[in-house]
Design a protein around this motif. Structure first.
Motif, PDB file in Angstrom:
ATOM      1  N   VAL A 196       0.912  -1.206   0.093  1.00  0.00           N
ATOM      2  CA  VAL A 196       0.056   0.047   0.094  1.00  0.00           C
ATOM      3  C   VAL A 196       1.001   1.376  -0.033  1.00  0.00           C
ATOM      4  N   GLY A 197       0.558   2.230  -0.735  1.00  0.00           N
ATOM      5  CA  GLY A 197       1.406   3.435  -0.784  1.00  0.00           C
ATOM      6  C   GLY A 197       0.933   4.696  -1.379  1.00  0.00           C
ATOM      7  N   GLY A 198       1.647   5.606  -2.026  1.00  0.00           N
ATOM      8  CA  GLY A 198       1.432   6.635  -2.837  1.00  0.00           C
ATOM      9  C   GLY A 198       2.476   7.235  -3.181  1.00  0.00           C
ATOM     10  N   ASP A 199       2.363   8.057  -4.289  1.00  0.00           N
ATOM     11  CA  ASP A 199       3.598   8.882  -5.019  1.00  0.00           C
ATOM     12  C   ASP A 199       3.026   9.917  -5.513  1.00  0.00           C
ATOM     13  N   PRO A 200       4.210  10.956  -6.029  1.00  0.00           N
ATOM     14  CA  PRO A 200       3.496  12.297  -6.512  1.00  0.00           C
ATOM     15  C   PRO A 200       2.432  12.152  -7.539  1.00  0.00           C
ATOM     16  N   ASP A 201       2.570  11.130  -8.463  1.00  0.00           N
ATOM     17  CA  ASP A 201       1.469  10.900  -9.595  1.00  0.00           C
ATOM     18  C   ASP A 201       0.135  10.899  -9.177  1.00  0.00           C
ATOM     19  N   GLY A 202      -0.040  10.699  -7.910  1.00  0.00           N
ATOM     20  CA  GLY A 202      -1.345  10.502  -7.073  1.00  0.00           C
ATOM     21  C   GLY A 202      -2.136  11.865  -6.759  1.00  0.00           C
ATOM     22  N   SER A 203      -1.050  12.749  -6.461  1.00  0.00           N
ATOM     23  CA  SER A 203      -1.652  14.204  -6.403  1.00  0.00           C
ATOM     24  C   SER A 203      -2.558  14.872  -7.573  1.00  0.00           C
ATOM     25  N   ARG A 204      -3.794  14.495  -7.653  1.00  0.00           N
ATOM     26  CA  ARG A 204      -4.635  15.250  -8.942  1.00  0.00           C
ATOM     27  C   ARG A 204      -6.063  15.182  -8.321  1.00  0.00           C
ATOM     28  N   PRO A 205      -6.710  16.005  -9.063  1.00  0.00           N
ATOM     29  CA  PRO A 205      -8.273  15.771  -8.925  1.00  0.00           C
ATOM     30  C   PRO A 205      -8.885  14.724  -9.757  1.00  0.00           C
ATOM     31  N   GLY A 206      -9.890  14.218  -9.282  1.00  0.00           N
ATOM     32  CA  GLY A 206     -10.424  13.261 -10.177  1.00  0.00           C
ATOM     33  C   GLY A 206      -9.645  11.885 -10.151  1.00  0.00           C
ATOM     34  N   ARG A 207     -10.717  10.900 -10.032  1.00  0.00           N
ATOM     35  CA  ARG A 207     -10.135   9.446  -9.841  1.00  0.00           C
ATOM     36  C   ARG A 207      -9.361   9.108 -11.133  1.00  0.00           C
ATOM     37  N   PRO A 208      -8.030   8.619 -10.913  1.00  0.00           N
ATOM     38  CA  PRO A 208      -7.391   7.966 -11.860  1.00  0.00           C
ATOM     39  C   PRO A 208      -8.142   6.531 -12.389  1.00  0.00           C
ATOM     40  N   GLY A 209      -7.565   6.151 -13.442  1.00  0.00           N
ATOM     41  CA  GLY A 209      -8.450   4.756 -13.822  1.00  0.00           C
ATOM     42  C   GLY A 209      -7.839   3.565 -13.058  1.00  0.00           C
ATOM     43  N   ALA A 210      -8.609   2.330 -13.314  1.00  0.00           N
ATOM     44  CA  ALA A 210      -8.214   1.197 -12.443  1.00  0.00           C
ATOM     45  C   ALA A 210      -6.790   0.911 -12.536  1.00  0.00           C
TER      46      ALA A 210
END
Length: 471
Positions: A209-223
């Motif tokens: 489980v984690g997170g990265d700079p690419d995750g900082s955005r509005p709107g849900r990313p794809g699957a």
């Protein structure tokens, strides 16, 4: 009859609590089968205390793995749970699927009806009760309805309860996968490329489980895909641990919301239906079970006709501030967990060092995270009123054992307090002194383990406290 919508951990625990209080209860659940995926993995000390107060904690301890510390915002230096004033100075690693299964066994044994494949579509309130609409089935009539149906709660929407808050601005990810080259133990990594944790699960599976700079955005990313997970894990940790055969891949955001009211007449909310947040520290399931512990005895007393309807207002009054504090804490931890910039890394290093160097800070954070510090507003002015009662040693018994009946417990520690109807009475002093209870001669403990009233009077008269135990 009381209807609970949702057979997750919160709905199941509430069902058992209501049955213990003598109420008829039916749980309506949309899913035909229990969810095999485990969003939560952690049971906290205060939740273990509540399980002990009902005599079922050993079932959980036998299956879980005890972890003597915990993290705040994924910081490297961990809080020491060993210093906490509790019989359970640890967090218990136990997948939610097993927690739910154990809670369902407990609820069914208590006599709750659990009906799966019953999708609630709406409800209608009137002066005498609530009519619950169920897809493809006859409506169900209830005196009260409790929404334990998650962040997209149908009950909350049908009752017209607002759910204000903020949308997601950052996204985390998780994968339950097989690892051909697993690390020797749990792993926690944080740096400019992101942060992740690797945790072993039963059945030869690990959670990453984690997170990265690419995750900082509005709107849900794809699957999330397995290849994307592998790329992220390698970028952050430098290895992919031979990950393969995903059992579950998912994303989660930091949308943060809280129900404006936890009660609207005969409709109430608990758990994720009442509060939504980023899953930092594994607190969500635990706060939901603690919501249920607060509500269960109150709602049962009202339905029995032993308490005024106004007692249900205290559920909102006591638990809404706890939910607000939960949201503030998870927001702060989210900022730390997503602090991938050089400034964010500097802040993480500073706070992590403070936890290591300042035992009192570590203890305070641990007490807050574990919910041992939760105290409710209480009349009377005694220093213990509203606080959680510890597992006091009372001769050949302990307080948590006395609470198994689900009734108020009157502790006559000095002798001479008059008997009282409708409560469990224990006479006799503490067998083991407790610093915070020095000088206390009598106390009335609520079924959820919080102090309703206490006295230092050498000849306490507990009759007013017992007569007014419903608030």
């Amino acid at each position: 009859m009381i209807v609970i919508v949702g057979a997750g951990p919160v709905g199941l625990w509430l069902a058992a609590e209501l049955r213990l209080g003598g109420a008829d209860v039916t749980v309506l659940e949309d899913r035909a089968e229990p969810d095999p995926h485990s969003k939560a993995l952690t049971v906290h000390p205060r939740t273990l205390e509540l399980l002990a107060c009902r005599g079922v904690v050993d079932r959980f301890l036998d299956e879980g793995r005890r972890i003597p510390d915990g993290h705040f915002g994924g910081l490297d230096d961990r809080m020491d749970f060993g210093v906490l004033d509790t019989p359970f100075p640890f967090t218990l690693a136990l997948p939610q699927a097993r927690t739910e299964a154990l809670l369902e066994e407990h609820a069914r044994a208590a006599g709750a009806w659990i009906l799966r494949g019953h999708r609630v579509t709406g409800l209608t309130r009137d002066a005498e009760g609530v009519t619950v609409e169920v897809a493809g089935r006859p409506p169900v009539r209830a005196t009260h309805v409790v929404g334990c149906d998650g962040t997209r709660s149908v009950v909350r929407d049908a009752a017209g309860i607002a759910f204000p808050g903020t949308e997601a601005t950052t996204w985390g990810w998780l994968g339950d996968v097989v690892l051909d080259d697993p690390p020797p133990g749990p792993v926690s990594v944080s740096g400019p490329a992101g942060g992740l944790m690797v945790v072993p699960l039963p059945g030869g599976v690990h959670r990453i489980v984690g997170g990265d700079p690419d995750g900082s955005r509005p709107g849900r990313p794809g699957a999330l895909t397995l290849d994307e997970l592998r790329t992220k894990v390698v970028a952050i940790s430098g290895a992919d641990y031979g990950l393969r055969d995903p059992r579950w891949l998912s994303r989660f955001g930091n949308a943060t919301r809280q129900a404006e009211r936890y009660r609207r007449g005969r409709v109430l909310l608990a758990g994720d239906a009442a509060h939504m947040h980023f899953p930092t520290g594994g607190v969500g399931l635990n706060v939901g079970l603690q919501d249920a512990a607060n509500l269960g005895w109150k709602l049962a007393a009202v339905v029995r006709g032993e308490a005024p309807d106004s007692l249900l207002d205290t559920y909102h009054d006591e638990r809404h501030p706890v939910g607000a504090d939960l949201l503030a804490s998870t927001r702060a931890q989210t900022a730390l967990m997503t602090g991938h910039s050089p400034e964010g890394q500097a802040l993480r290093a500073l706070l992590s060092g403070l936890i290591a160097d300042l035992p009192e800070l570590s203890r305070t954070l641990a007490e807050r995270l574990s919910a041992l510090s939760v105290a409710y507003p209480a009349a009377g002015g005694h220093r213990l009123a509203g606080t959680r009662a510890p597992d006091l040693v009372l001769g050949g018994t302990r307080l948590f054992g006395l609470l198994r009946t689900g009734r108020h417990v009157l502790l006559d520690l000095a002798g001479g307090a008059p008997p009282a109807e409708g409560v469990t009475l224990h006479r006799g002093p503490l067998s083991v002194p407790h610093a915070h209870w020095a000088g206390v001669t009598a106390a009335l403990i609520r079924p959820d383990g919080h102090v309703a009233w206490a006295s230092d009077d050498p000849e306490p008269d507990s009759r007013p406290a017992v007569a007014g135990r419903w608030g």
